[in-house]
Design a protein around this motif. Structure first.
Motif, PDB file in Angstrom:
ATOM      1  N   GLY A 159     -32.204  19.569  -9.631  1.00 19.63           N
ATOM      2  CA  GLY A 159     -31.181  20.260 -10.421  1.00 19.63           C
ATOM      3  C   GLY A 159     -31.126  21.753 -10.133  1.00 19.63           C
ATOM      4  O   GLY A 159     -30.137  22.408 -10.417  1.00 19.63           O
ATOM      5  N   LEU A 202     -29.879  15.409   0.466  1.00 24.73           N
ATOM      6  CA  LEU A 202     -29.079  16.565   0.040  1.00 24.73           C
ATOM      7  C   LEU A 202     -28.848  17.527   1.202  1.00 24.73           C
ATOM      8  O   LEU A 202     -27.712  17.957   1.460  1.00 24.73           O
ATOM      9  N   VAL A 255     -21.189  18.238   5.269  1.00 23.79           N
ATOM     10  CA  VAL A 255     -20.007  18.784   4.586  1.00 23.79           C
ATOM     11  C   VAL A 255     -19.571  20.070   5.291  1.00 23.79           C
ATOM     12  O   VAL A 255     -18.377  20.294   5.521  1.00 23.79           O
ATOM     13  N   SER A 312     -10.372  17.834  -1.669  1.00 25.67           N
ATOM     14  CA  SER A 312      -9.907  16.833  -2.642  1.00 25.67           C
ATOM     15  C   SER A 312      -9.790  15.457  -1.991  1.00 25.67           C
ATOM     16  O   SER A 312     -10.042  14.439  -2.632  1.00 25.67           O
ATOM     17  N   ARG A 359     -17.260  11.421  -0.023  1.00 25.67           N
ATOM     18  CA  ARG A 359     -17.611  12.038  -1.305  1.00 25.67           C
ATOM     19  C   ARG A 359     -19.119  12.131  -1.507  1.00 25.67           C
ATOM     20  O   ARG A 359     -19.846  11.174  -1.252  1.00 25.67           O
ATOM     21  N   CYS A 360     -19.594  13.288  -1.925  1.00 26.28           N
ATOM     22  CA  CYS A 360     -21.017  13.478  -2.210  1.00 26.28           C
ATOM     23  C   CYS A 360     -21.188  14.689  -3.113  1.00 26.28           C
ATOM     24  O   CYS A 360     -20.264  15.485  -3.278  1.00 26.28           O
ATOM     25  N   TRP A 361     -22.355  14.806  -3.683  1.00 25.05           N
ATOM     26  CA  TRP A 361     -22.647  15.894  -4.622  1.00 25.05           C
ATOM     27  C   TRP A 361     -22.316  17.245  -4.002  1.00 25.05           C
ATOM     28  O   TRP A 361     -21.732  18.105  -4.661  1.00 25.05           O
ATOM     29  N   SER A 420     -20.169  18.155  -1.748  1.00 24.68           N
ATOM     30  CA  SER A 420     -18.748  18.446  -1.666  1.00 24.68           C
ATOM     31  C   SER A 420     -18.114  18.553  -3.055  1.00 24.68           C
ATOM     32  O   SER A 420     -17.282  19.416  -3.305  1.00 24.68           O
ATOM     33  N   GLU A 421     -18.542  17.701  -3.963  1.00 27.80           N
ATOM     34  CA  GLU A 421     -17.892  17.652  -5.278  1.00 27.80           C
ATOM     35  C   GLU A 421     -18.268  18.804  -6.198  1.00 27.80           C
ATOM     36  O   GLU A 421     -17.468  19.242  -7.012  1.00 27.80           O
ATOM     37  N   THR A 422     -19.519  19.269  -6.086  1.00 22.82           N
ATOM     38  CA  THR A 422     -19.972  20.230  -7.103  1.00 22.82           C
ATOM     39  C   THR A 422     -20.492  21.540  -6.530  1.00 22.82           C
ATOM     40  O   THR A 422     -20.837  22.437  -7.280  1.00 22.82           O
TER      41      THR A 422
END
Lengths: 280, 280, 280, 280
Positions: free
Chosen positions: D110, D165, D172, D191, D199-201, D203-205
């Motif tokens: 995190g 990760l 990415v 998007s 899609r993966c963490w 790219s998304e966040t």
């Protein structure tokens, strides 16, 4: 390696005591006195030489039960021809100092073939006077002694050479496989490379392509030679050494991983030139 | 390259017409007749030689406005010394056949230094009789002519050699950087490698470490020599050739990508041994 | 893919003519009219859709004998759902313009599963008005239409997504293999990853570890799904596109080479998640 | 990390003693009692929690001068939230057992953001009863506690997640850089990826492209976040763990080497998403 080196030394007139955890291997050295422990081997000799698979075995032979430290003479000399991390060489050097004897790291280049033919190169790390002292002894089983610097320097030089060897052999495999698949004659392509800028030890003396040269592992089912698992060990040592000084090793890292993939496919005991076969 | 080759040819007594899109470059060749188009250069000569940056420029010089095809004699010979994909060589070979003349692919090895010293190696693809015919001419600017096989074979041999060169140079950079960072003397390490299994052209004659050798790009700020963008071009050609025959090239692929990263950092015009500087 | 898309379109009430070089495949589409050439398929329809293995097949279907260009109405619309290089899309766009019709590149994401379930995403390159026109038609076999930009933009988006997919799937294989070999329970490790920063489509919906999920290729001997040879094709297209704009792709390049090694071992027809098996 | 975790714990009503080698850092934790040694911190508490940069620092805090072992109650519990090699966790577990107390490895996922927002995931290795005991305490500074298995299992899970990760973030960067260089709009491409198979963490966040998202390191000069030198440390731990079990990690190895190259260019203190900047 050890058996071949010992045999050459005896043939040049040296007197040897030999110890191997596998006593049959020790008895293979004709003319040597087989003893029962590293301690015994170290007693009353000018120099103790070790040639072992990795640092944990070397450490055991020195500091373990009936180890070299228990037998070696005051101010005696221990020369370790195994390939280990430079930091381990320095550990042994300091241990020797604390225990009143001398130590040199002395990995070799030339492989089984060089050991057989007494053409090994020794790369030594430690004190110059100790190198001078042991040089004539080492040359009974080799052709060259290089003092690389302080303790550990022999191992560093060995790892640098070996990572280059592994990378250039793998690149030879890529070049030869591409050319042959595209229709070139392997012998012709090798002769072009060997007289051009791609020329290297791997292509000139140790072709990975079966049938191009006699007496190389590729012409013998990739048996004998330099086992991939041992090359992989050297590359792992190079990586951990590189971590300690911040040197990047991308190509070496990739070759190491390629070997590790191949080891999952049963190539661990084959010669490191078997990358050629794997690419096909 | 072209200027140097032409100058050597003239010095050996050949008569030359020269054409360059940059007419100043053409005028640099003392003793040659400067002409105004590939067509003119191709008229009334025994052989037309091209040395150009890539296949699209070669194609333009052959089939474009006032191109070679318009001037070349019936049954004339076109020798292309540029480095291009093997498939393009075959395209030109077939085009020549259809248009009543002969074609050889003939990339060279040896770089600017070899061109200067007339020690180039020519790798030829095409008909043996054409190779025999042109050999004495080519040798006025080089030292060796190798017939590699059918049309395209010269290009294949060149790409195979060059991928090996790029990979071994990069591995030399990794080995030398690691050793020097760990405290070894660069000259000593190079001498060990050059007499061991890591020995290769890159280490022996073209050290990437500044100051170890005179007259190499690394001792001249990585100027001159073999520009990284050109090495990268060869590796791209090797990759696309490998795609056509299913040969894997992991190490070559990584070296190519490393170059491409370096090219984003301004290394495109530097010598390909500048990987050493980049690793520091 | 084509069969599944066509079937969904018919089920949603569209009228279709279908053509396949393998007429049995065409007859598999219940309710469609089977025709004998791309030309016939293109005659008197609102839109012609192609879904083919690579650009040379698409080119043949458009410009070859009895090709689309011969049948398509004036100002008609051709939508190509194949995955091809962006430059080829622009070639077709310009060809369409010159020949009086319209063209969109529209590669899809979602694979065979998405085609079956009518959940494909279409990535379109070309004119906005054409995208708006065709959107309701495409949505009968998919769930999302994205206008990515000018001609070729659909292909670019597809290649970018797919290189990321290939790399993250391969990394999932490395992570899961390492964890399981070290003694972790696969389901537990997957659940940790799926709620942590390693979370990605490959791990959440398409686990490469046999037995963790039903209905994924890994649980079916790596049959079905996204064949490695097709993934490799996309990575090759990504590389050649990257060459044209100077973008480095080291990780993508390595994954591509890993696939190419695996293809020499018979993995070409297996799902791209079979890297997990290969690592064992 | 430690300061943020401690502050959250105090805000939830826990009483804390804190120790940091830098006493100013310790005093930053409002409401905690600052003490002068690990020993003092360990005395008379239900649980001792360590969050430290690497295993040598953890070892020193436990076994060094005024270390935890000297203060911890009989049958007390030490929870180490640092990221270390699995083998080190087992060493501490055994040391605790021999010295009459209990130990759990509990690395977290995190990052600084998760520590701030009390949304950390804890990955625990050791005895189930100890995990149950400490769970409510840990949840005052996090949102999820996962028992991964025996001692060391928490570290294994952490390393597996983090290699995935690092690899997916790097991929990415490759995908976004390629697409944007080819003319796509970055927001649009993101998007598309975020609703497709790429899609993966990462790219998304946590987009590595400056300006696409607020409050991520890329939009703040790659400051804050997860420093590359720490990511590199985790990848080195993953590699050495992989060596012990024979799992190949080619992609991870390449990403590690890429980081190591970047660290020679001053990226060590930047966020690991700065690969995007490096590729440009």
């Amino acid at each position: 390696m050890g058996t071949r080196m010992a045999t050459n030394m005896i043939n040049k007139g040296l007197k040897l005591k030999v110890y191997d955890i596998d006593s049959a291997a020790a008895r293979n050295v004709k003319g040597a006195t087989v003893v029962n422990s590293p301690k015994e081997a170290a007693q009353d000799v000018k120099v103790v030489i070790t040639m072992l698979p990795d640092s944990s075995v070397v450490r055991e032979s020195v500091r373990g039960k009936d180890g070299i430290v228990e037998g070696i003479s005051k101010n005696g000399l221990h020369v370790d021809c195994s390939t280990c991390e430079p930091q381990f060489a320095r550990e042994l050097y300091n241990f020797a100092k604390e225990n009143g004897y001398r130590f040199l790291d002395s990995p070799v280049s030339g492989g089984v073939t060089g050991a057989q033919a007494a053409t090994l190169t020794y790369m030594l790390g430690g004190n110059k006077s100790d190198v001078d002292f042991v040089e004539p002894i080492l040359l009974t089983a080799g052709s060259r002694v290089v003092h690389c610097g302080d303790s550990g320097a022999g191992q560093i030089a060995k790892l640098c050479n070996n990572l280059l060897l592994a990378a250039s052999m793998t690149a030879v495999c890529e070049a030869m496989n591409l050319g042959i698949k595209m229709g070139l004659d392997g012998k012709l392509l090798a002769s072009i490379i060997n007289t051009s800028t791609g020329r290297c030890w791997s292509s000139e003396t140790y072709s990975p392509v079966p049938g191009l040269m006699p007496n190389v592992p590729s012409s013998n089912g990739y048996e004998g030679g330099f086992q991939m698992k041992l090359t992989a060990k050297d590359l792992a040592l190079a990586q951990s050494t590189a971590l300690s000084c911040g040197a990047p090793l991308p190509v070496t890292g990739l070759v190491h991983q390629l070997y590790r993939v191949m080891m999952t496919k049963g190539y661990g005991n084959k010669d490191f030139s078997s990358v050629y076969e794997f690419y096909q």
